[in-house]
Design a protein around this motif. Structure first.
Motif, short mmCIF file in Angstrom:
data_model
loop_
_atom_site.label_atom_id
_atom_site.label_comp_id
_atom_site.label_asym_id
_atom_site.label_seq_id
_atom_site.Cartn_x
_atom_site.Cartn_y
_atom_site.Cartn_z
N GLY A 77 0.81 -1.21 0.00
CA GLY A 77 0.00 0.00 0.00
C GLY A 77 0.84 1.26 0.00
O GLY A 77 2.07 1.23 0.13
N LYS A 78 0.19 2.40 -0.10
CA LYS A 78 0.87 3.70 -0.17
C LYS A 78 1.76 3.96 1.04
O LYS A 78 2.79 4.59 0.93
CB LYS A 78 -0.15 4.82 -0.31
N THR A 79 1.37 3.45 2.21
CA THR A 79 2.18 3.65 3.42
C THR A 79 3.12 2.47 3.68
O THR A 79 3.86 2.49 4.65
CB THR A 79 1.27 3.85 4.65
N GLY A 80 3.08 1.47 2.82
CA GLY A 80 3.90 0.28 2.99
C GLY A 80 5.35 0.51 2.65
O GLY A 80 5.69 1.26 1.73
N SER A 81 6.24 -0.13 3.42
CA SER A 81 7.67 -0.06 3.18
C SER A 81 8.23 -1.47 3.35
O SER A 81 8.15 -2.05 4.43
CB SER A 81 8.32 0.89 4.18
N VAL A 82 8.80 -2.02 2.29
CA VAL A 82 9.28 -3.39 2.29
C VAL A 82 10.75 -3.41 1.89
O VAL A 82 11.13 -2.82 0.87
CB VAL A 82 8.46 -4.28 1.33
N LYS A 83 11.57 -4.07 2.72
CA LYS A 83 12.97 -4.34 2.38
C LYS A 83 13.08 -5.85 2.34
O LYS A 83 13.22 -6.50 3.38
CB LYS A 83 13.92 -3.77 3.43
N ALA A 84 12.94 -6.42 1.14
CA ALA A 84 12.89 -7.88 1.04
C ALA A 84 13.11 -8.33 -0.39
O ALA A 84 12.90 -7.57 -1.33
CB ALA A 84 11.52 -8.39 1.51
N ASN A 85 13.52 -9.56 -0.51
CA ASN A 85 13.48 -10.24 -1.79
C ASN A 85 12.15 -10.97 -1.82
O ASN A 85 11.76 -11.63 -0.86
CB ASN A 85 14.65 -11.21 -1.93
N VAL A 86 11.45 -10.83 -2.94
CA VAL A 86 10.08 -11.30 -3.03
C VAL A 86 9.91 -12.18 -4.25
O VAL A 86 10.35 -11.83 -5.34
CB VAL A 86 9.12 -10.08 -3.13
N LYS A 87 9.25 -13.32 -4.05
CA LYS A 87 8.81 -14.10 -5.21
C LYS A 87 7.33 -14.40 -5.02
O LYS A 87 6.90 -14.92 -3.99
CB LYS A 87 9.65 -15.35 -5.44
#
Length: 162
Positions: A77-87
């Motif tokens: 979402g707009k407020t989301g912050s992700v530091k990750a490798n994603v599959k």
């Protein structure tokens, strides 16, 4: 004789297969339904670790680690912050994503999205205003996520300047 038989609900060819516009409508409908049924990390949540899910995940808070799913969809979402490798199967990014993304189907980068990392997908949609820093590999033939080695990818990501 017409090649298409049209009804109020769907368009099919004489052999019963659906046309391209019907398939696109079904994909949009499935994505909307998945977002409505998504497990949600709200804005006040911060999590570190590995998340494995099978349906849909919406992140409005902060997540750091790794996300894995065979058939699931990720919504940042707009407020989301992700530091990750994603599959994932599909991803819709509106917030900030630092890390690599591999999608077996589609990735959508919405208007104010920030993606810093490499991206692999079968289909990519980028709206105006997106910040994307990284390598991009879009292949209509798709990618197999099970062959992706995230531990190696994670090592490569950590080598670069932060």
């Amino acid at each position: 004789m017409s090649l298409f038989r049209k009804s109020a609900n769907e368009t099919k060819t004489n052999d019963g297969s659906k046309d391209v516009s019907e398939i696109k409508r079904e994909i949009r409908k499935e994505s909307k339904m998945a977002e409505e049924k998504a497990a949600t990390l709200t804005q006040d949540v911060e999590i570190k670790g590995t998340i494995k899910f099978s349906n849909a995940m919406k992140i409005d808070g902060k997540f750091e680690g790794e996300m894995l799913t065979e058939e699931g969809e990720l919504f940042i979402g707009k407020t989301g912050s992700v530091k990750a490798n994603v599959k994932v199967k599909n991803a819709v990014i509106e917030g900030r994503m630092d890390g690599n993304v591999t999608a077996t189907e589609k990735v959508e980068l919405k208007e104010k999205a920030h993606l810093v990392g490499d991206l692999k997908a079968r289909i990519l949609v980028i709206e105006e205003g997106v910040v994307f820093v990284g390598n991009c590999n879009v292949n209509p033939d798709g990618f197999k996520t099970e062959n992706t080695n995230f531990k190696e990818w994670k090592k490569e990501t950590k080598k670069g300047p932060e």
